[in-house]
Design a protein around this motif. Sequence first.
Motif, PDB file in Angstrom:
ATOM      1  N   THR A   1       8.511  -3.892  19.101  1.00 27.87           N
ATOM      2  CA  THR A   1       8.152  -4.301  20.448  1.00 27.87           C
ATOM      3  C   THR A   1       9.399  -4.676  21.377  1.00 27.87           C
ATOM      4  OG1 THR A   1       5.874  -4.280  19.938  1.00 27.87           O
ATOM      5  CG2 THR A   1       6.574  -4.945  22.157  1.00 27.87           C
TER       6      THR A   1
ATOM      7  N   ASP B   1      11.268  -2.469  24.066  1.00 30.03           N
ATOM      8  CA  ASP B   1      11.167  -3.130  25.486  1.00 30.03           C
ATOM      9  C   ASP B   1      12.755  -3.088  25.857  1.00 30.03           C
ATOM     10  OD1 ASP B   1       8.613  -3.298  25.475  1.00 30.03           O
ATOM     11  OD2 ASP B   1       8.474  -5.341  25.613  1.00 30.03           O
TER      12      ASP B   1
ATOM     13  N   TYR C   1      12.898  -0.718  28.823  1.00 28.03           N
ATOM     14  CA  TYR C   1      12.977  -1.427  30.159  1.00 28.03           C
ATOM     15  C   TYR C   1      14.211  -1.860  30.508  1.00 28.03           C
ATOM     16  CZ  TYR C   1       8.050  -0.687  29.413  1.00 28.03           C
ATOM     17  OH  TYR C   1       6.706  -0.332  29.118  1.00 28.03           O
TER      18      TYR C   1
END
Length: 93
Positions: free
Chosen positions: A58, A62, A66
């Motif tokens: 994760t 991310d 992102y």
Amino acid sequence: RSDLVTGVQTCALPILFLQVLQKLNQAQKINYADEKTNWHYVNALSGTALQAPFRSLTRSFDYIWYGEFKPDAIMFQQLQNEVNRFTQNIQAS
């Protein structure tokens, strides 16, 4: 050409991550829902052997998705290997 490859790899990343979520859901390790965040799923795996490696996946996702970080071919292959190991562990747990 390397920008194209990097772009394809970056676009492939959410597909890989969604496949992980799908496998977790199929194995009844999480209850997938559109409104949940990735970190909801990390917390849902609390107390299991899957939590730490899923947290790592994760964070990587991310950071790349992102954070708009462009992984090179080696980094993408390492991440793909990590995903493969993790999905094998889902079945084993």
